[in-house]
Design a protein around this motif. Structure first.
Motif, PDB file in Angstrom:
ATOM      1  N   TYR A  48      19.332  44.003  27.675  1.00 44.77           N
ATOM      2  CA  TYR A  48      19.205  43.297  29.567  1.00 44.77           C
ATOM      3  C   TYR A  48      20.321  42.536  29.310  1.00 44.77           C
ATOM      4  CZ  TYR A  48      17.356  47.972  29.949  1.00 44.77           C
ATOM      5  OH  TYR A  48      16.834  49.378  30.108  1.00 44.77           O
ATOM      6  N   TYR A  49      21.246  41.926  30.722  1.00 49.60           N
ATOM      7  CA  TYR A  49      21.442  40.813  30.823  1.00 49.60           C
ATOM      8  C   TYR A  49      20.248  40.564  31.969  1.00 49.60           C
ATOM      9  CZ  TYR A  49      23.861  37.275  32.297  1.00 49.60           C
ATOM     10  OH  TYR A  49      23.879  34.808  33.467  1.00 49.60           O
ATOM     11  N   TRP A  50      19.188  39.363  31.609  1.00 48.27           N
ATOM     12  CA  TRP A  50      18.551  39.414  32.957  1.00 48.27           C
ATOM     13  C   TRP A  50      18.468  38.038  33.575  1.00 48.27           C
ATOM     14  CZ3 TRP A  50      14.909  35.045  33.031  1.00 48.27           C
ATOM     15  CH2 TRP A  50      13.711  35.341  34.155  1.00 48.27           C
ATOM     16  N   MET A  51      19.008  37.911  34.880  1.00 42.23           N
ATOM     17  CA  MET A  51      19.287  36.953  35.276  1.00 42.23           C
ATOM     18  C   MET A  51      17.986  36.075  36.024  1.00 42.23           C
ATOM     19  SD  MET A  51      22.134  37.872  38.080  1.00 42.23           S
ATOM     20  CE  MET A  51      22.356  36.670  38.457  1.00 42.23           C
ATOM     21  N   HIS A  52      17.727  34.743  35.992  1.00 36.06           N
ATOM     22  CA  HIS A  52      16.437  34.171  36.914  1.00 36.06           C
ATOM     23  C   HIS A  52      16.299  34.007  37.804  1.00 36.06           C
ATOM     24  CE1 HIS A  52      18.703  30.772  36.622  1.00 36.06           C
ATOM     25  NE2 HIS A  52      18.012  29.956  37.532  1.00 36.06           N
ATOM     26  N   GLU A  53      17.247  34.424  38.570  1.00 32.14           N
ATOM     27  CA  GLU A  53      17.070  34.503  39.928  1.00 32.14           C
ATOM     28  C   GLU A  53      17.025  35.648  40.705  1.00 32.14           C
ATOM     29  OE1 GLU A  53      20.588  32.062  41.111  1.00 32.14           O
ATOM     30  OE2 GLU A  53      20.400  30.404  40.912  1.00 32.14           O
ATOM     31  N   GLY A  54      16.477  36.224  41.428  1.00 33.99           N
ATOM     32  CA  GLY A  54      16.338  37.817  41.622  1.00 33.99           C
ATOM     33  C   GLY A  54      15.164  37.684  41.889  1.00 33.99           C
ATOM     34  N   ASN A  55      14.505  38.879  42.110  1.00 37.12           N
ATOM     35  CA  ASN A  55      13.268  38.800  42.942  1.00 37.12           C
ATOM     36  C   ASN A  55      12.078  39.159  41.513  1.00 37.12           C
ATOM     37  OD1 ASN A  55      10.677  39.757  43.903  1.00 37.12           O
ATOM     38  ND2 ASN A  55      11.658  41.812  45.162  1.00 37.12           N
ATOM     39  N   SER A  56      10.965  37.810  40.963  1.00 37.29           N
ATOM     40  CA  SER A  56      10.810  38.516  39.730  1.00 37.29           C
ATOM     41  C   SER A  56       9.662  39.521  39.623  1.00 37.29           C
ATOM     42  CB  SER A  56      10.870  37.544  39.334  1.00 37.29           C
ATOM     43  OG  SER A  56       9.017  36.569  39.936  1.00 37.29           O
ATOM     44  N   SER A  57       9.041  40.163  41.021  1.00 43.87           N
ATOM     45  CA  SER A  57       8.360  41.125  41.326  1.00 43.87           C
ATOM     46  C   SER A  57       8.720  42.571  40.824  1.00 43.87           C
ATOM     47  CB  SER A  57       7.444  40.661  42.291  1.00 43.87           C
ATOM     48  OG  SER A  57       8.681  41.495  43.567  1.00 43.87           O
ATOM     49  N   VAL A  58       9.835  42.641  40.822  1.00 49.21           N
ATOM     50  CA  VAL A  58      10.718  44.018  40.486  1.00 49.21           C
ATOM     51  C   VAL A  58      11.544  43.839  39.470  1.00 49.21           C
ATOM     52  CG1 VAL A  58      11.816  46.039  41.541  1.00 49.21           C
ATOM     53  CG2 VAL A  58      10.025  44.604  43.331  1.00 49.21           C
TER      54      VAL A  58
END
Length: 196
Positions: A143-153
């Protein structure tokens, strides 16, 4: 007799897949840059897996053991199964660096952020990571994980790159990322001292 032939065929397929992956590793890795020390043995990798209660795919374990931390050649990019909002129009994305044993530090830092489901395996630039799933529905997918975003989901900032680590490596192609710059948007400011 039939099951022995079937097993032999399976082993032959695995052998050829490993050879193909090894050729690709050598093609995309920047050997000009000295690599950091990686895991020294499979026992080190097994200890890491045991510590975090995870299981890595065999093809990634072999990569860690044989290649460890490596930069990717600048002219090699990959295409993903799902594009991120940052994916250029060409569809090609880059990876700066694969982690080796330094993933241990990343796992400690991001274990909570990634809900223990993903392991950062490469730096995608800008604070983002390429990760490999280590549990549940994410297991062994890349996966590509973007550090900006809703980290709770977790899924809100996660994009599927490949179904396996081997498939991810095979998605690399020699191609420079194109940076399109509109010169009308460039503003040049000169100091008055330069004009005199």
């Amino acid at each position: 007799m039939y099951s022995a032939m079937k097993q032999e065929r399976k082993e032959l397929i695995i052998y050829h897949m490993r050879r193909k992956s090894n050729r690709m590793y050598k093609k995309i890795m920047d050997v000009e840059v000295e690599r950091k020390k990686g895991f020294k043995s499979m026992d080190d990798i097994y200890s890491f897996e045991k510590k975090y209660n995870i299981l890595l795919p065999e093809e990634y374990e072999e990569f860690l053991l044989n290649y460890g931390s490596r930069y990717i050649k600048a002219d090699y990019c990959y295409t993903a199964l799902e594009n991120t909002p940052l994916t250029p129009e060409s569809g090609y994305q880059s990876v700066d660096y694969f982690y080796g044993s330094d993933i241990v530090g990343n796992m400690d830092v991001f274990l909570e952020e990634l809900n223990g489901q993903l392991l950062p395996i490469a730096d995608a630039g800008g604070g983002d990571f390429i990760c490999i799933g280590v549990k549940d529905e994410y297991k062994w997918k890349v996966y590509y994980w973007m550090h900006e975003g809703n980290s709770s989901v977790l899924g809100d900032n996660l994009y599927l790159v490949a179904n396996t680590f081997g498939e991810f490596i095979q998605r690399f192609e020699e191609r420079s990322l194109e940076t399109e710059i509109d010169l009308d948007d460039v503003e040049l400011i000169l100091d008055d001292d330069l004009l005199d």
